[in-house]
Scaffold this motif. Structure first.
Motif, PDB file in Angstrom:
ATOM      1  N   ASN A   1       0.853  -1.197   0.000  1.00 15.20           N
ATOM      2  CA  ASN A   1       0.000   0.000   0.000  1.00 15.20           C
ATOM      3  C   ASN A   1       0.892   1.252   0.000  1.00 15.20           C
ATOM      4  OD1 ASN A   1      -1.933   1.966   0.315  1.00 15.20           O
ATOM      5  ND2 ASN A   1      -3.080   0.842   1.875  1.00 15.20           N
ATOM      6  N   HIS A   2       1.449   1.550  -1.159  1.00 20.78           N
ATOM      7  CA  HIS A   2       2.404   2.656  -1.284  1.00 20.78           C
ATOM      8  C   HIS A   2       1.758   4.008  -1.032  1.00 20.78           C
ATOM      9  CE1 HIS A   2       5.461  -0.132  -2.588  1.00 20.78           C
ATOM     10  NE2 HIS A   2       4.610  -0.623  -3.469  1.00 20.78           N
ATOM     11  N   VAL A   3       0.505   4.162  -1.417  1.00 21.40           N
ATOM     12  CA  VAL A   3      -0.185   5.440  -1.193  1.00 21.40           C
ATOM     13  C   VAL A   3      -0.285   5.717   0.306  1.00 21.40           C
ATOM     14  CG1 VAL A   3      -2.368   6.679  -1.477  1.00 21.40           C
ATOM     15  CG2 VAL A   3      -1.450   5.337  -3.372  1.00 21.40           C
ATOM     16  N   ALA A   4      -0.700   4.709   1.080  1.00 19.32           N
ATOM     17  CA  ALA A   4      -0.812   4.888   2.535  1.00 19.32           C
ATOM     18  C   ALA A   4       0.559   5.128   3.161  1.00 19.32           C
ATOM     19  CB  ALA A   4      -1.486   3.673   3.171  1.00 19.32           C
ATOM     20  N   ARG A   5       1.558   4.368   2.745  1.00 19.85           N
ATOM     21  CA  ARG A   5       2.907   4.552   3.296  1.00 19.85           C
ATOM     22  C   ARG A   5       3.412   5.965   3.063  1.00 19.85           C
ATOM     23  NH1 ARG A   5       6.634  -0.201   1.259  1.00 19.85           N
ATOM     24  NH2 ARG A   5       8.181   1.128   2.243  1.00 19.85           N
ATOM     25  N   CYS A   6       3.224   6.478   1.863  1.00 18.69           N
ATOM     26  CA  CYS A   6       3.657   7.849   1.549  1.00 18.69           C
ATOM     27  C   CYS A   6       2.887   8.865   2.386  1.00 18.69           C
ATOM     28  CB  CYS A   6       3.475   8.143   0.067  1.00 18.69           C
ATOM     29  SG  CYS A   6       4.675   7.295  -0.974  1.00 18.69           S
ATOM     30  N   PHE A   7       1.588   8.629   2.564  1.00 21.84           N
ATOM     31  CA  PHE A   7       0.758   9.520   3.384  1.00 21.84           C
ATOM     32  C   PHE A   7       1.308   9.571   4.811  1.00 21.84           C
ATOM     33  CE2 PHE A   7      -2.719   9.923   6.462  1.00 21.84           C
ATOM     34  CZ  PHE A   7      -3.246  11.160   6.104  1.00 21.84           C
ATOM     35  N   TYR A   8       1.572   8.404   5.392  1.00 15.35           N
ATOM     36  CA  TYR A   8       2.078   8.355   6.762  1.00 15.35           C
ATOM     37  C   TYR A   8       3.469   8.989   6.866  1.00 15.35           C
ATOM     38  CZ  TYR A   8      -1.829   5.205   7.674  1.00 15.35           C
ATOM     39  OH  TYR A   8      -3.079   4.664   7.801  1.00 15.35           O
ATOM     40  N   GLU A   9       4.326   8.712   5.900  1.00 16.18           N
ATOM     41  CA  GLU A   9       5.673   9.305   5.918  1.00 16.18           C
ATOM     42  C   GLU A   9       5.586  10.829   5.836  1.00 16.18           C
ATOM     43  OE1 GLU A   9       7.566   7.200   2.709  1.00 16.18           O
ATOM     44  OE2 GLU A   9       7.994   5.461   3.983  1.00 16.18           O
ATOM     45  N   LYS A  10       4.675  11.324   5.021  1.00 19.60           N
ATOM     46  CA  LYS A  10       4.469  12.774   4.899  1.00 19.60           C
ATOM     47  C   LYS A  10       4.090  13.395   6.238  1.00 19.60           C
ATOM     48  CE  LYS A  10       1.044  15.779   2.808  1.00 19.60           C
ATOM     49  NZ  LYS A  10      -0.110  15.804   1.922  1.00 19.60           N
ATOM     50  N   HIS A  11       3.466  12.589   7.096  1.00 20.22           N
ATOM     51  CA  HIS A  11       3.023  13.066   8.407  1.00 20.22           C
ATOM     52  C   HIS A  11       3.958  12.651   9.539  1.00 20.22           C
ATOM     53  CE1 HIS A  11      -0.622  14.905   6.929  1.00 20.22           C
ATOM     54  NE2 HIS A  11      -0.753  13.872   6.136  1.00 20.22           N
ATOM     55  N   GLY A  12       5.175  12.265   9.185  1.00 19.01           N
ATOM     56  CA  GLY A  12       6.199  12.030  10.194  1.00 19.01           C
ATOM     57  C   GLY A  12       6.333  10.611  10.708  1.00 19.01           C
ATOM     58  N   PHE A  13       5.624   9.663  10.121  1.00 14.97           N
ATOM     59  CA  PHE A  13       5.756   8.263  10.524  1.00 14.97           C
ATOM     60  C   PHE A  13       6.923   7.644   9.781  1.00 14.97           C
ATOM     61  CE2 PHE A  13       1.473   9.158  11.784  1.00 14.97           C
ATOM     62  CZ  PHE A  13       1.194   8.301  12.834  1.00 14.97           C
TER      63      PHE A  13
END
Length: 146
Positions: free
Chosen positions: A116-128
């Motif tokens: 789930n690359h979209v979710a991973r990128c979303f979380y990384e964008k938010h500091g995860f």
């Protein structure tokens, strides 16, 4: 749009079933008894839903009750397909981060499917950041210190 608490375990079960196709892997195939799971979520976690004009735009269910290690855990997070990339996911996630800070949590963790690359990128964008791999479930644990 408003964010409100989920009213009952029945609403949680309905949300999980309604949004089942939005998950990378079907919840109904992964969780043996969705009714029991919805009851567990309702009784033990914080459950928020984003609503506009009686339409559910998304939801986030998270545990914020580990008073020893001060870790919160996002159990379920889903945004309706038509509402993705509109800021609703960011709004819900920021609401959770603020809530966890008020509860003096030290970090927030979640599990995401490796594919789930979209979710991973979303979380990384938010500091995860990824801190552990779970090969048996083809997933990653991500963490954000707060």
């Amino acid at each position: 749009m408003v964010i409100r608490e989920v009213a009952s375990e029945f609403e949680i079960e309905r949300l999980l079933k309604t949004f089942d196709t939005n998950f990378t892997k079907s919840l109904e195939k992964r969780i043996p008894n969705l009714t029991d799971y919805a009851t567990k979520l309702f009784n033990n976690s914080v459950n928020k839903v984003a609503v506009s004009e009686n339409t559910v735009l998304g939801f986030i269910f998270f545990y914020c009750n580990d008073i020893v290690s001060r870790k919160a855990f996002i159990s379920q997070f889903c945004i309706a397909d038509k509402c993705r990339r509109t800021g609703i996911g960011t709004f819900l996630l920021e609401n959770v981060i603020d809530y966890c800070r008020k509860e003096k949590m030290s970090s927030i963790e979640l599990e995401v499917n490796k594919t789930n690359h979209v979710a991973r990128c979303f979380y990384e964008k938010h500091g995860f950041a990824v801190w552990q791999e779970i090969p048996t479930y083809d997933s990653l644990l991500m963490k954000k210190n707060i």
